[in-house]
Scaffold this motif. Structure first.
Motif, PDB file in Angstrom:
ATOM      1  N   SER A  10      21.311  14.854  10.593  1.00 13.39           N
ATOM      2  CA  SER A  10      22.754  14.676  10.714  1.00 13.39           C
ATOM      3  C   SER A  10      23.531  15.979  10.560  1.00 13.39           C
ATOM      4  N   ILE A  11      22.879  17.019  10.067  1.00 17.91           N
ATOM      5  CA  ILE A  11      23.566  18.303   9.871  1.00 17.91           C
ATOM      6  C   ILE A  11      23.753  18.964  11.226  1.00 17.91           C
ATOM      7  N   PRO A  12      24.995  19.201  11.622  1.00 18.50           N
ATOM      8  CA  PRO A  12      25.224  19.884  12.908  1.00 18.50           C
ATOM      9  C   PRO A  12      24.618  21.287  12.897  1.00 18.50           C
ATOM     10  N   SER A  13      24.038  21.694  13.997  1.00 19.90           N
ATOM     11  CA  SER A  13      23.382  23.003  14.086  1.00 19.90           C
ATOM     12  C   SER A  13      24.336  24.166  13.882  1.00 19.90           C
ATOM     13  N   ASP A  14      25.614  23.956  14.195  1.00 20.74           N
ATOM     14  CA  ASP A  14      26.570  25.058  14.077  1.00 20.74           C
ATOM     15  C   ASP A  14      27.276  25.116  12.727  1.00 20.74           C
ATOM     16  N   ILE A  15      26.870  24.296  11.781  1.00 19.63           N
ATOM     17  CA  ILE A  15      27.493  24.285  10.454  1.00 19.63           C
ATOM     18  C   ILE A  15      26.716  25.204   9.531  1.00 19.63           C
ATOM     19  N   ASP A  16      27.438  26.025   8.772  1.00 14.02           N
ATOM     20  CA  ASP A  16      26.818  26.915   7.794  1.00 14.02           C
ATOM     21  C   ASP A  16      26.714  26.173   6.463  1.00 14.02           C
ATOM     22  N   LEU A  49      34.457  12.302   2.363  1.00 10.86           N
ATOM     23  CA  LEU A  49      35.700  13.023   2.663  1.00 10.86           C
ATOM     24  C   LEU A  49      35.532  14.521   2.454  1.00 10.86           C
ATOM     25  N   LEU A  50      34.784  14.904   1.432  1.00 12.14           N
ATOM     26  CA  LEU A  50      34.552  16.323   1.183  1.00 12.14           C
ATOM     27  C   LEU A  50      33.778  16.951   2.345  1.00 12.14           C
ATOM     28  N   PHE A  51      32.734  16.280   2.816  1.00 15.95           N
ATOM     29  CA  PHE A  51      31.972  16.816   3.951  1.00 15.95           C
ATOM     30  C   PHE A  51      32.855  16.922   5.189  1.00 15.95           C
ATOM     31  N   GLU A  52      33.730  15.956   5.382  1.00 16.07           N
ATOM     32  CA  GLU A  52      34.644  16.012   6.518  1.00 16.07           C
ATOM     33  C   GLU A  52      35.580  17.216   6.401  1.00 16.07           C
ATOM     34  N   GLN A  53      35.982  17.558   5.186  1.00 14.58           N
ATOM     35  CA  GLN A  53      36.825  18.741   4.992  1.00 14.58           C
ATOM     36  C   GLN A  53      36.071  20.011   5.349  1.00 14.58           C
ATOM     37  N   PHE A  54      34.742  19.983   5.215  1.00 12.74           N
ATOM     38  CA  PHE A  54      33.916  21.134   5.580  1.00 12.74           C
ATOM     39  C   PHE A  54      33.497  21.109   7.047  1.00 12.74           C
ATOM     40  N   GLY A  55      33.976  20.120   7.824  1.00 16.04           N
ATOM     41  CA  GLY A  55      33.714  20.086   9.255  1.00 16.04           C
ATOM     42  C   GLY A  55      32.548  19.216   9.685  1.00 16.04           C
ATOM     43  N   ILE A  56      31.965  18.465   8.757  1.00 14.45           N
ATOM     44  CA  ILE A  56      30.901  17.520   9.106  1.00 14.45           C
ATOM     45  C   ILE A  56      31.568  16.156   9.183  1.00 14.45           C
ATOM     46  N   LEU A  85      27.189  16.389 -10.233  1.00 14.23           N
ATOM     47  CA  LEU A  85      27.442  17.314  -9.122  1.00 14.23           C
ATOM     48  C   LEU A  85      26.671  18.623  -9.221  1.00 14.23           C
ATOM     49  N   VAL A  86      26.059  18.878 -10.372  1.00 16.33           N
ATOM     50  CA  VAL A  86      25.368  20.142 -10.587  1.00 16.33           C
ATOM     51  C   VAL A  86      24.326  20.420  -9.512  1.00 16.33           C
ATOM     52  N   ASN A  87      23.658  19.393  -9.018  1.00 22.14           N
ATOM     53  CA  ASN A  87      22.561  19.581  -8.071  1.00 22.14           C
ATOM     54  C   ASN A  87      22.968  19.572  -6.603  1.00 22.14           C
ATOM     55  N   VAL A  88      24.232  19.361  -6.293  1.00 22.95           N
ATOM     56  CA  VAL A  88      24.653  19.249  -4.892  1.00 22.95           C
ATOM     57  C   VAL A  88      24.341  20.516  -4.109  1.00 22.95           C
ATOM     58  N   GLY A  89      24.661  21.662  -4.659  1.00 23.43           N
ATOM     59  CA  GLY A  89      24.404  22.921  -3.959  1.00 23.43           C
ATOM     60  C   GLY A  89      22.935  23.099  -3.627  1.00 23.43           C
ATOM     61  N   ASN A  90      22.055  22.790  -4.586  1.00 28.76           N
ATOM     62  CA  ASN A  90      20.616  22.910  -4.347  1.00 28.76           C
ATOM     63  C   ASN A  90      20.131  21.911  -3.307  1.00 28.76           C
ATOM     64  N   ILE A  91      20.645  20.692  -3.356  1.00 26.26           N
ATOM     65  CA  ILE A  91      20.256  19.673  -2.375  1.00 26.26           C
ATOM     66  C   ILE A  91      20.640  20.136  -0.977  1.00 26.26           C
ATOM     67  N   LEU A  92      21.875  20.622  -0.822  1.00 28.55           N
ATOM     68  CA  LEU A  92      22.331  21.088   0.487  1.00 28.55           C
ATOM     69  C   LEU A  92      21.524  22.283   0.968  1.00 28.55           C
ATOM     70  N   TRP A  93      21.212  23.202   0.067  1.00 28.90           N
ATOM     71  CA  TRP A  93      20.430  24.378   0.442  1.00 28.90           C
ATOM     72  C   TRP A  93      19.049  23.952   0.920  1.00 28.90           C
ATOM     73  N   ASN A  94      18.402  23.017   0.197  1.00 26.78           N
ATOM     74  CA  ASN A  94      17.073  22.534   0.605  1.00 26.78           C
ATOM     75  C   ASN A  94      17.128  21.835   1.959  1.00 26.78           C
TER      76      ASN A  94
END
Length: 105
Positions: A10-16, A49-56, A85-94
């Motif tokens: 589901s992650i768009p290829s053009d999203i950082d 809603l947060l992901f939508e704010q980031f363009g997903i 929420l502490v693990n969100v960044g790591n989950i997204l990075w993985n």
């Protein structure tokens, strides 16, 4: 319930995703931004809603938020507290790394 592969797909290829992941460094600020009624909780819809704010958007935001929400909601109460929420960044990075590998990078 979304699987890891569905979340990766589901992650768009053009999203950082790394940029989005970095956005989770200030957890208190993000938590308060999402917790609009100040009840100390975030729902899956708030996360979407947060992901939508980031363009997903659309199905991608829904799938990604479902998957991440199920990982974060450790006590299965249907809500995320600040400490979750502490693990969100790591989950997204993985997920980002797996996405890059599946795209042939």
């Amino acid at each position: 319930m979304s699987s890891e592969q569905e979340a990766i797909d589901s992650i768009p290829s053009d999203i950082d995703i790394n940029n989005i992941s970095d956005g989770f460094n200030n957890l208190t600020q993000i938590f308060h931004m999402l917790d609009r009624n100040n009840d100390g909780r975030i729902t899956k819809e708030d996360l979407q809603l947060l992901f939508e704010q980031f363009g997903i958007n659309g199905t991608a935001a829904n799938t990604l938020s479902k998957y991440i929400f199920q990982l974060l909601d450790r006590n299965n109460n249907g809500e995320i507290e600040t400490s979750d929420l502490v693990n969100v960044g790591n989950i997204l990075w993985n997920l980002s790394q797996k996405k890059q590998n599946s795209d042939g990078y």
